[in-house]
Design a protein around this motif. Structure first.
Motif, short mmCIF file in Angstrom:
data_model
loop_
_atom_site.label_atom_id
_atom_site.label_comp_id
_atom_site.label_asym_id
_atom_site.label_seq_id
_atom_site.Cartn_x
_atom_site.Cartn_y
_atom_site.Cartn_z
N MET A 1 0.57 -0.62 -0.30
CA MET A 1 -0.18 -0.06 -0.26
C MET A 1 0.94 0.96 -0.05
SD MET A 1 -2.90 -0.73 -0.08
CE MET A 1 -3.97 0.36 0.33
N TYR A 2 1.91 1.51 0.48
CA TYR A 2 3.22 2.49 0.55
C TYR A 2 3.05 2.88 -1.44
CZ TYR A 2 4.41 1.93 5.10
OH TYR A 2 4.31 2.10 6.69
N LEU A 3 3.25 1.71 -2.23
CA LEU A 3 3.28 2.57 -3.46
C LEU A 3 2.14 3.57 -4.04
CD1 LEU A 3 4.10 -1.24 -4.76
CD2 LEU A 3 5.48 0.53 -4.65
N LEU A 4 1.33 3.44 -3.07
CA LEU A 4 0.19 4.87 -3.15
C LEU A 4 1.12 5.99 -2.87
CD1 LEU A 4 -3.04 3.13 -1.50
CD2 LEU A 4 -2.43 3.15 -4.06
N LYS A 5 2.06 6.15 -2.13
CA LYS A 5 2.86 7.72 -1.48
C LYS A 5 4.06 6.83 -2.84
CE LYS A 5 3.42 8.10 2.54
NZ LYS A 5 3.59 8.44 4.33
N GLY A 6 4.74 6.65 -3.90
CA GLY A 6 4.80 7.07 -4.69
C GLY A 6 5.97 5.02 -4.27
N LYS A 7 7.07 4.92 -5.35
CA LYS A 7 8.20 4.02 -5.19
C LYS A 7 8.79 3.97 -4.02
CE LYS A 7 8.36 1.86 -10.18
NZ LYS A 7 9.12 1.37 -10.97
N GLY A 8 9.18 5.23 -3.73
CA GLY A 8 10.50 5.47 -3.03
C GLY A 8 10.41 5.49 -1.75
N SER A 9 8.65 5.40 -0.90
CA SER A 9 7.65 5.46 -0.03
C SER A 9 8.23 3.37 0.17
CB SER A 9 6.65 6.03 -0.13
OG SER A 9 6.08 5.45 0.97
N TYR A 10 7.69 3.24 -0.96
CA TYR A 10 7.18 1.50 -0.42
C TYR A 10 9.26 1.03 -0.52
CZ TYR A 10 7.05 -3.36 -2.33
OH TYR A 10 7.11 -4.70 -2.08
#
Length: 324
Positions: free
Chosen positions: A49-58
């Motif tokens: 779900m961190y992908l929703l904030k972008g690849k960097g967050s993931y």
């Protein structure tokens, strides 16, 4: 482990749970337990779900808090609690136990591959990896599928008890073998700073990364010997740019996900390309998992890519976009 392997293990644990007569004699509880083990076996990876904030967050958060010791009972309680509220089952404790076991095994098996996890959060941010299993292990997947094929002819609980005893011994053997390989290489490369083993899908074959004070050596260990395929120097052009690049948010996210990133710089007519490559993953001399930062000649424009490139064509497309 990959998602497919986690699903297979969840189904396998659901079959193993039939060894408990309370579960075997209650169809609703048996169904709830299978659902719990399948979801629980994948729950720690819900951090996608961190992908929703972008690849960097993931990259920064994957296999971190979601795979920590503190998260294990939380995932288990959440999954089993939701299932218990939806199913008319007589025992929450049985459902919770098998769901908890599936969550534990997810994190445990992730510890045995090259990625590892930050399982000790919040007490330590250290990445722990035992380097004994590939991300997808065909042996583990095969014995699960074999077990499913045998279910019409044998008791599920006993069948998967034998299968999981075999998997346990298999993991122990591979882990001991990896330990002995690393010890052997450390005795040979006495001036090495660190040695990283990257398990291959082929049994008892590892890619090897050896770091010294001056360079990196890359090779393959197989049949009792190491073959060095290539090396590269640790000398860095434009060290000021490299140092500054670490402050870029996306590069910082990438660096937080690996202890084996190393930079290189290429100058262009209109700027510079700074590469941070994850040295654990390579195809011959190409390192597909990386962060690429483009800095214009006037240092006003900074564009960044983070991810895995699967082809030269994809690489060229990324470079063109960065320089726009």
């Amino acid at each position: 482990m990959d998602t497919t392997s986690h699903i297979l293990m969840g189904l396998g644990l659901g079959a193993l749970a039939q060894i408990d007569p309370v579960i075997a004699n209650n169809a609703a509880l048996a169904q709830a337990v299978v659902l719990g083990t399948v979801i629980g076996s994948n729950a720690p990876d819900f951090d996608f779900m961190y992908l929703l904030k972008g690849k960097g967050s993931y990259y920064r958060n994957h296999r971190a808090w979601s795979h920590s010791l503190l998260a294990l009972p939380l995932w288990s309680a959440g999954v089993s609690g939701i299932i218990f509220s939806l199913f008319n089952v007589p025992s929450f404790s049985h459902l919770f136990f098998w769901t908890f076991l599936s969550v534990i095994l997810h994190v445990l098996f992730d510890l045995f591959n090259v990625h590892g996890t930050q399982v000790l959060l919040p007490f330590s941010k250290k990445w722990i990896a035992f380097d004994s299993l590939p991300l997808f292990d065909p042996t583990i997947s095969f014995v699960h599928i074999l077990g499913f094929c045998l279910l019409p002819f044998n008791e599920p609980g006993k069948t998967f008890l034998i299968i999981y005893l075999f998997i346990f011994l298999y993991v122990v053997v591979r882990t001991i073998y990896a330990f002995l390989i690393k010890r052997k290489l450390e005795h040979h490369f006495i001036r090495s700073l660190r040695i990283k083993l990257i398990p291959r899908t082929f049994l008892f074959q590892w890619d090897v990364l050896i770091e010294t004070n001056t360079d990196f050596l890359f090779g393959v260990y197989s049949e009792g010997s190491l073959h060095i395929e290539h090396t590269f120097s640790k000398e860095i052009d434009f060290p000021e740019l490299v140092s500054d690049s670490q402050n870029h948010p996306t590069v910082s996210d990438f660096l937080s996900s690996t202890q084996y990133a190393f930079p290189s710089v290429r100058s262009w007519k209109n700027g510079y390309l700074i590469y941070w490559k994850d040295l654990r993953f390579r195809t011959k001399k190409f390192f597909p998992t990386l962060a690429i930062l483009f800095i214009s000649s006037d240092f006003k424009m900074k564009n960044c890519f983070i991810g895995t490139l699967h082809s030269l064509k994809q690489y060229k497309q990324v470079i063109r976009k960065l320089k726009i």
